[in-house]
Design a protein around this motif. Structure first.
Motif, PDB file in Angstrom:
ATOM      1  N   LEU A  28      -0.122  13.484 -11.544  1.00  0.00           N
ATOM      2  CA  LEU A  28       0.712  14.612 -11.142  1.00  0.00           C
ATOM      3  C   LEU A  28       0.085  15.370  -9.969  1.00  0.00           C
ATOM      4  N   LEU A  29      -1.211  15.637 -10.050  1.00  0.00           N
ATOM      5  CA  LEU A  29      -1.902  16.371  -8.988  1.00  0.00           C
ATOM      6  C   LEU A  29      -1.967  15.564  -7.692  1.00  0.00           C
ATOM      7  N   ILE A  30      -2.175  14.261  -7.821  1.00  0.00           N
ATOM      8  CA  ILE A  30      -2.206  13.410  -6.628  1.00  0.00           C
ATOM      9  C   ILE A  30      -0.844  13.422  -5.944  1.00  0.00           C
ATOM     10  N   ASN A  31       0.236  13.348  -6.743  1.00  0.00           N
ATOM     11  CA  ASN A  31       1.601  13.418  -6.214  1.00  0.00           C
ATOM     12  C   ASN A  31       1.789  14.702  -5.410  1.00  0.00           C
ATOM     13  N   LEU A  32       1.438  15.825  -5.986  1.00  0.00           N
ATOM     14  CA  LEU A  32       1.624  17.120  -5.326  1.00  0.00           C
ATOM     15  C   LEU A  32       0.721  17.260  -4.104  1.00  0.00           C
ATOM     16  N   ALA A  33      -0.506  16.749  -4.210  1.00  0.00           N
ATOM     17  CA  ALA A  33      -1.474  16.910  -3.127  1.00  0.00           C
ATOM     18  C   ALA A  33      -1.047  16.190  -1.859  1.00  0.00           C
ATOM     19  N   LEU A  34      -0.343  15.083  -1.987  1.00  0.00           N
ATOM     20  CA  LEU A  34       0.024  14.288  -0.816  1.00  0.00           C
ATOM     21  C   LEU A  34       1.258  14.818  -0.103  1.00  0.00           C
ATOM     22  N   GLY A  35       1.832  15.903  -0.626  1.00  0.00           N
ATOM     23  CA  GLY A  35       2.896  16.596   0.098  1.00  0.00           C
ATOM     24  C   GLY A  35       4.310  16.156  -0.207  1.00  0.00           C
ATOM     25  N   TYR A  36       4.492  15.299  -1.215  1.00  0.00           N
ATOM     26  CA  TYR A  36       5.842  14.834  -1.542  1.00  0.00           C
ATOM     27  C   TYR A  36       6.451  15.697  -2.645  1.00  0.00           C
ATOM     28  N   PRO A  37       7.787  15.742  -2.719  1.00  0.00           N
ATOM     29  CA  PRO A  37       8.430  16.536  -3.780  1.00  0.00           C
ATOM     30  C   PRO A  37       7.996  16.046  -5.164  1.00  0.00           C
ATOM     31  N   PHE A  38       7.949  16.972  -6.109  1.00  0.00           N
ATOM     32  CA  PHE A  38       7.529  16.605  -7.458  1.00  0.00           C
ATOM     33  C   PHE A  38       8.474  15.565  -8.050  1.00  0.00           C
ATOM     34  N   SER A  39       7.896  14.554  -8.678  1.00  0.00           N
ATOM     35  CA  SER A  39       8.679  13.514  -9.340  1.00  0.00           C
ATOM     36  C   SER A  39       8.021  13.161 -10.661  1.00  0.00           C
ATOM     37  N   THR A  69      -8.360  10.288  -5.315  1.00  0.00           N
ATOM     38  CA  THR A  69      -8.755  11.688  -5.503  1.00  0.00           C
ATOM     39  C   THR A  69      -9.476  12.227  -4.271  1.00  0.00           C
ATOM     40  N   LEU A  70     -10.215  11.372  -3.579  1.00  0.00           N
ATOM     41  CA  LEU A  70     -10.885  11.818  -2.356  1.00  0.00           C
ATOM     42  C   LEU A  70      -9.862  12.209  -1.294  1.00  0.00           C
ATOM     43  N   VAL A  71      -8.860  11.349  -1.110  1.00  0.00           N
ATOM     44  CA  VAL A  71      -7.817  11.636  -0.120  1.00  0.00           C
ATOM     45  C   VAL A  71      -6.957  12.811  -0.557  1.00  0.00           C
ATOM     46  N   ALA A  72      -6.521  12.794  -1.829  1.00  0.00           N
ATOM     47  CA  ALA A  72      -5.633  13.846  -2.318  1.00  0.00           C
ATOM     48  C   ALA A  72      -6.315  15.207  -2.308  1.00  0.00           C
ATOM     49  N   GLY A  73      -7.571  15.260  -2.744  1.00  0.00           N
ATOM     50  CA  GLY A  73      -8.288  16.524  -2.745  1.00  0.00           C
ATOM     51  C   GLY A  73      -8.479  17.072  -1.350  1.00  0.00           C
ATOM     52  N   SER A  74      -8.736  16.192  -0.401  1.00  0.00           N
ATOM     53  CA  SER A  74      -8.934  16.623   0.986  1.00  0.00           C
ATOM     54  C   SER A  74      -7.620  17.064   1.628  1.00  0.00           C
ATOM     55  N   ASP A 170       9.637   0.339   0.732  1.00  0.00           N
ATOM     56  CA  ASP A 170      10.189   1.685   0.665  1.00  0.00           C
ATOM     57  C   ASP A 170      10.033   2.311  -0.716  1.00  0.00           C
ATOM     58  N   THR A 171       9.183   1.728  -1.553  1.00  0.00           N
ATOM     59  CA  THR A 171       8.971   2.268  -2.890  1.00  0.00           C
ATOM     60  C   THR A 171       8.553   3.724  -2.821  1.00  0.00           C
ATOM     61  N   GLY A 172       8.904   4.490  -3.848  1.00  0.00           N
ATOM     62  CA  GLY A 172       8.675   5.928  -3.819  1.00  0.00           C
ATOM     63  C   GLY A 172       7.342   6.394  -4.364  1.00  0.00           C
ATOM     64  N   TYR A 173       6.460   5.479  -4.763  1.00  0.00           N
ATOM     65  CA  TYR A 173       5.149   5.903  -5.244  1.00  0.00           C
ATOM     66  C   TYR A 173       4.457   6.750  -4.173  1.00  0.00           C
ATOM     67  N   PRO A 174       4.074   7.997  -4.475  1.00  0.00           N
ATOM     68  CA  PRO A 174       3.459   8.860  -3.456  1.00  0.00           C
ATOM     69  C   PRO A 174       2.239   8.250  -2.776  1.00  0.00           C
ATOM     70  N   VAL A 175       1.374   7.568  -3.542  1.00  0.00           N
ATOM     71  CA  VAL A 175       0.175   6.976  -2.944  1.00  0.00           C
ATOM     72  C   VAL A 175       0.560   5.920  -1.915  1.00  0.00           C
ATOM     73  N   PHE A 176       1.518   5.077  -2.258  1.00  0.00           N
ATOM     74  CA  PHE A 176       1.948   4.024  -1.344  1.00  0.00           C
ATOM     75  C   PHE A 176       2.674   4.633  -0.148  1.00  0.00           C
ATOM     76  N   ARG A 177       3.517   5.644  -0.409  1.00  0.00           N
ATOM     77  CA  ARG A 177       4.250   6.304   0.688  1.00  0.00           C
ATOM     78  C   ARG A 177       3.285   6.961   1.666  1.00  0.00           C
ATOM     79  N   PHE A 178       2.227   7.558   1.144  1.00  0.00           N
ATOM     80  CA  PHE A 178       1.254   8.237   1.996  1.00  0.00           C
ATOM     81  C   PHE A 178       0.621   7.246   2.969  1.00  0.00           C
ATOM     82  N   VAL A 179       0.185   6.109   2.437  1.00  0.00           N
ATOM     83  CA  VAL A 179      -0.431   5.090   3.288  1.00  0.00           C
ATOM     84  C   VAL A 179       0.572   4.577   4.310  1.00  0.00           C
ATOM     85  N   LYS A 180       1.777   4.294   3.844  1.00  0.00           N
ATOM     86  CA  LYS A 180       2.816   3.786   4.742  1.00  0.00           C
ATOM     87  C   LYS A 180       3.144   4.795   5.831  1.00  0.00           C
TER      88      LYS A 180
END
Length: 527
Positions: A28-39, A69-74, A170-180
């Motif tokens: 949940l925190l990683i999702n929010l940290a990467l700037g995407y809407p809550f899901s 966590t390193l990327v999301a926290g930063s 185009d998957t909606g996983y925040p981690v994958f979207r962030f990298v993409k």
């Protein structure tokens, strides 16, 4: 950190264990940290992936968690202010110098960094989890796999249903979207910079038909990050611009910036644009040069390199250019816009027979505003940063007043134009740490001041017809009396003629109808 969650054979036999909740919180925190809407869907699905990886490859899971966590926290403070990565944020990363980077880091509220530390801490706990004996797969493992796989297809299927193309990328996983988003937008930025570098070194293609300047000296002052509703002269609640409020000249009360960030906005404003692409060889400076003007560009903004920003590429075409900041460590100092007046004074002391164009690029109201004012402000409004922001308008107003007096002292005819590149939006609204930052969701991000003051002006007047920075070259042509084949005068800029629909370019490089944007009003309450 030696905090661990107890892991026993009994607990492993249950679907819900302390680690289940732990991984859900982390996802949940990683999702929010990467700037995407809550899901909730992707938080559950990503926690399912983490639980599955623990059974299959604990080391792989720990490596993934450590990286995420390193990327999301930063990124968390940036994500809360600017959202997920897009073309504009990646462009800013390329174009920001060290001084600006330090200022950005100090503008975020302290509790954003507290959440970052929480994410780092949870990552350390997860990485320190002790291995458990291998066991066979149970029904809930299959459930986790089903959820994880199903979540992969949600966004691609939605795209297909809405007329798009089915693609797993185009998957909606925040981690994958962030990298993409980072990879795709960085490629677009690099491509644009390469195109800019090529065009910036090409000869301009202007075809000048006639040159009939009304004034001897033209001065263009480009402001920074000034919302129109923060200036008293343009309808703001505060009497913070005494010069602009009283001087004889023309104020455009409904001028709309081209985009919400400096590089993109000025790239679309000062260059000829073909098919939404700035033609960097054809800009206001090369047009003035072609028309026989002598040109100067003085800037208090950073220059990273010779042609690596849209602004530097334009500035370098002037007969004389000087940056108060060059972008290296030695030059990264918080210099004042007032230093630019020493340069204009030197230019104006020499009599010249040819018409002149002087461009000044200010730091103006760039965040952090209290760095611009040395922490000083006249009226407290909600937070210190907001109060300093209002005071930067007074500083710019004072600079314009002094520049106006310099021009009058020459005895030559002149015309002075001032506009800001874009506005800002409020973050942490209503709190004691309220501040302003770049955004593209609100009309106020594009509502900026624009005024023209000439030596023969006899009254203070306002133009209320809506005007767009996308038509700035048309204004420049009419203002300087330079007619070219490339610039079509569709209407008289300095008039109440209707200009038609206004579009802005958002941070995803999409053209959006200005009237469809939301509102981010300036709250005038002092407490």
């Amino acid at each position: 950190m030696n905090v661990t969650v107890k892991d026993t054979p009994a607990s492993r036999s249950l679907v819900l264990t302390p680690w289940t909740g732990f991984y859900f919180l982390l996802a949940l925190l990683i999702n929010l940290a990467l700037g995407y809407p809550f899901s909730l869907l992707y938080a559950v699905a990503f926690s399912a992936i983490l639980m599955l990886l623990w059974q299959v490859t604990p080391r792989g899971q720990k490596a993934l968690i450590a990286l995420c966590t390193l990327v999301a926290g930063s990124y968390f403070p940036f994500g809360q202010a600017y959202g997920a990565p897009n073309f504009n944020t990646v462009l800013a990363l390329h174009a920001t110098n060290m001084e600006e980077s330090k200022e950005i880091l100090t503008i975020f509220p302290w509790y954003s960094y507290l959440v970052s530390l929480l994410i780092f801490g949870l990552g350390i706990i997860a990485v320190r989890r002790q291995p458990s004996p291998a066991r066979s797969w149970q029904w809930h493992d299959h459930l986790c796999l089903a959820i994880a796989l199903a979540a992969c297809f949600v966004a691609p299927v939605q795209n297909l249903v809405h007329g798009g193309v089915f693609a797993l990328k185009d998957t909606g996983y925040p981690v994958f979207r962030f990298v993409k988003d980072i990879v795709v937008n960085n490629a677009e930025v690099v491509e644009e910079q390469n195109r800019m570098a090529q065009l910036s070194q090409m000869k301009d293609t202007w075809q000048v038909m006639s040159v009939a300047p009304r004034y001897h000296t033209y001065v263009l002052v480009i402001g920074e990050s000034a919302r129109r509703d923060a200036l008293g002269a343009f309808g703001g609640h505060w009497n913070n611009t005494p010069f602009a409020s009283s001087v004889n000249g023309t104020l455009f009360m409904d001028y709309v910036a081209a985009s919400g960030s400096t590089q993109k906005s000025l790239g679309l404003t000062l260059n000829r644009v073909v098919d939404n692409q700035p033609q960097y060889q054809d800009n206001v400076v090369t047009l003035a040069n072609r028309a026989g003007f002598q040109t100067w560009w003085f800037s208090n903004q950073g220059q990273i390199g010779e042609y690596d920003t849209a602004i530097a590429s334009i500035a370098k075409r002037a007969d004389e250019v000087q940056f108060l900041k060059s972008g290296d460590f030695e030059a990264d100092k918080n210099s004042s816009d007032e230093a630019l007046l020493k340069m204009t004074a030197q230019v104006l002391t020499t009599k010249r027979s040819t018409p002149q164009l002087i461009v000044l690029h200010l730091m103006g109201s760039h965040p952090q505003a209290c760095d611009r004012t040395a922490g000083k402000y006249a009226t407290f409004v909600q937070s210190k940063e907001t109060s300093c922001y209002l005071h930067t308008m007074t500083q710019t107003d004072d600079l314009l007043a002094r520049l106006y007096q310099q021009l009058r002292n020459t005895g030559e005819s002149f015309s002075l134009a001032y506009f800001s590149d874009h506005g800002l939006a409020f973050k942490e609204r209503g709190t004691r740490v309220q501040y302003l930052a770049h955004d593209d969701q609100f009309q106020q991000n594009f509502q900026v001041p624009f005024m023209v003051i000439s030596s023969d002006d006899k009254k203070h007047r306002q133009v209320k017809a809506r005007r767009s920075a996308n038509d700035f070259l048309m204004f420049f042509s009419q203002w300087t009396g330079i007619k070219t084949k490339e610039i079509v005068n569709r209407y008289r800029f300095n008039s109440e003629q209707k200009a038609g629909p206004i579009y802005i370019t958002n941070f995803k490089l999409k053209k959006v109808d200005y009237t469809h944007l939301g509102s981010d009003l300036f709250d005038s309450r002092t407490r």
